[in-house]
Design an enzyme around this catalytic site. Sequence first.
Site, PDB file in Angstrom:
ATOM      1  N   ARG A  76      81.195 102.979  -5.970  1.00 16.98           N
ATOM      2  CA  ARG A  76      80.832 103.825  -4.829  1.00 16.98           C
ATOM      3  C   ARG A  76      80.284 105.178  -5.288  1.00 16.98           C
ATOM      4  NH1 ARG A  76      84.688 103.360   0.432  1.00 16.98           N
ATOM      5  NH2 ARG A  76      84.580 101.117   0.748  1.00 16.98           N
ATOM      6  N   LYS A 149      61.261 112.961   0.155  1.00 12.78           N
ATOM      7  CA  LYS A 149      61.058 114.378   0.492  1.00 12.78           C
ATOM      8  C   LYS A 149      60.227 115.069  -0.577  1.00 12.78           C
ATOM      9  CE  LYS A 149      63.442 118.696   1.590  1.00 12.78           C
ATOM     10  NZ  LYS A 149      64.713 119.321   2.028  1.00 12.78           N
ATOM     11  N   HIS A 286      48.522  83.409  31.238  1.00 13.27           N
ATOM     12  CA  HIS A 286      48.810  84.790  31.644  1.00 13.27           C
ATOM     13  C   HIS A 286      50.286  85.001  31.947  1.00 13.27           C
ATOM     14  CE1 HIS A 286      44.304  85.208  32.894  1.00 13.27           C
ATOM     15  NE2 HIS A 286      44.479  85.091  31.591  1.00 13.27           N
ATOM     16  N   ASN A 428      56.953  87.898  43.090  1.00 13.33           N
ATOM     17  CA  ASN A 428      57.715  86.899  43.834  1.00 13.33           C
ATOM     18  C   ASN A 428      57.270  85.489  43.432  1.00 13.33           C
ATOM     19  OD1 ASN A 428      59.365  88.558  45.509  1.00 13.33           O
ATOM     20  ND2 ASN A 428      57.579  89.058  46.742  1.00 13.33           N
ATOM     21  N   ARG A 448      56.815  86.876  49.600  1.00 18.50           N
ATOM     22  CA  ARG A 448      57.199  85.497  49.297  1.00 18.50           C
ATOM     23  C   ARG A 448      56.397  84.472  50.099  1.00 18.50           C
ATOM     24  NH1 ARG A 448      60.835  84.756  45.880  1.00 18.50           N
ATOM     25  NH2 ARG A 448      61.265  86.981  45.957  1.00 18.50           N
TER      26      ARG A 448
END
Length: 534
Positions: A76, A149, A286, A428, A448
């Site tokens: 680590r 950096k 589509h 719809n 609808r």
Amino acid sequence: MPAAPDFPPAPDLVTPKRALISLSDKTGLIEVAQALVAAGVEIISTGGTRAAIDKAGITVKDVSDLTQFPEMMDGRVKTLHPKVHGGLLAYRDAPDHAKALSDHDIAPIDIVWIDLYPFENTVASGGGFEAAIENIDIGGPAMIRSSAKNHPYVAVCVDKAGIDEVIAALQDAGQTSLSLRKSLAARAFARTAAYDSAVSTWFAAQLGDSYPLRKTIAATRLQTMRYGENPHQSAAFYKTGEDRPGVATAKQLQGKELSYNNVADTDAAIELVAEFEQPACVIVKHANPCGVAVGPDLLTAYKRALECDDVSAFGGIVALNRKLDAATAEKIVEIFTEVIVAPEADDEALEIVKAKKNLRLLVTGSLPDPLSGGQVFRSVAGGLLVQSRDTARITAADLKIVTKRQPTPTEIQDMLFAFTVAKHVKSNAIVYAKDGRTAGIGAGQMNRRDSARIAALRAQEAAEKIGLSESLAKGSACASEAFFPFPDGLLEAAAAGATAVIQPGGSIKDADVIAAADEAGLTMAFTGVRVFRH
């Protein structure tokens, strides 16, 4: 906020003298190390990477020799040291920085090649919590960010492609250019950002937090596109880390590059065809299905789907849920098709499709699970909408029959089929279906009633095309993905010839709609689940 220091201008060309390498994936390591040594670059490394270089007989310096500090705590702590980060961050031409290097005997590091601990792979392979935690890299991202950096002097590489560019520059001129170092730095910051995104997303999931306060999405570009939805729009296609078969993970066996609209349409087709267990075909145009059918085999399913709306199918996407065979391929190529997508394709089918050199053929290996979770995203100005995937699936047991007439077993099957398709139609939406195929689809209308009329028109035209005296909607089931707010849409369905209706229910006018259905002799089921799709 720190003030910008008054540094001298960044040099255009840098002659590297020292490189630091730390890799999990050591593919190409020895060849790169040999090239660096040939260019006069000293190599510093750690752990297994150093051991691999040393075993190949290449001179390599251990980071511990550089820092005069041992590696500890199971690895680590090894690179988090001023001798490392000072060598990465020092602005060589700034007098104060140069003096600090000299005073503390810090050697500049000019090339960095680090690929980070395999956190994403550990998670993807099912590693447990502790294994994932131990594969969170700390020193690697810190060194990458320090190097990026200080790109005026340091060439930082986070993958094999990057180090190959550096090697090519050294072999060509013995130096790295500022433009190359800037490009590498941009990629490096993107890599650490994606890495942190993977960690934060995983950690939130461990806590059961689907919508954390800060949400990041990491993606890797698959391709840049000629244009977006329209020729004046630019576009690119990215792959996220989602483990879901689909267009982003598919293998393209032939044809032109996918366009922006191809990708969107193919995704819609795959997601719908995966809903069916029988051999099935979905034709999309589509982003809406124009023909959907199941059958005893793929060829039959394709023929039945095509009959639903062969006008819209021209230039469409064909999705199959079985291996593409020669007979089906032969039939598909009879009309202009943009994309065929299937889990697999046999050799004979491949030869047939090759005759249409622009036709894209994709194989996904498997199909997405319609019942699996995950999230879907939509951008809005200044923001992002996130929701869970629509995994709703209605069965016969879920149906609440609200009319006087009860449905026949065949009508129930047709209703469930129609509602499954309606889930994938832009709202719809109205879908007429009969005998395992769509008869007519009305999509994306502002009311609808108009969707019901358009679907009826498609059903009538389809019947005329195949020589039938009655509309395909005659005796069909009509699915509405959201409730009928008034009886008018339902009455249009009855006029088209539908005998059964399936809808979520829940309108304040439900009683009026049920009364209209009873008067028309229809049977109607409520699902209690809306599958609206904007």
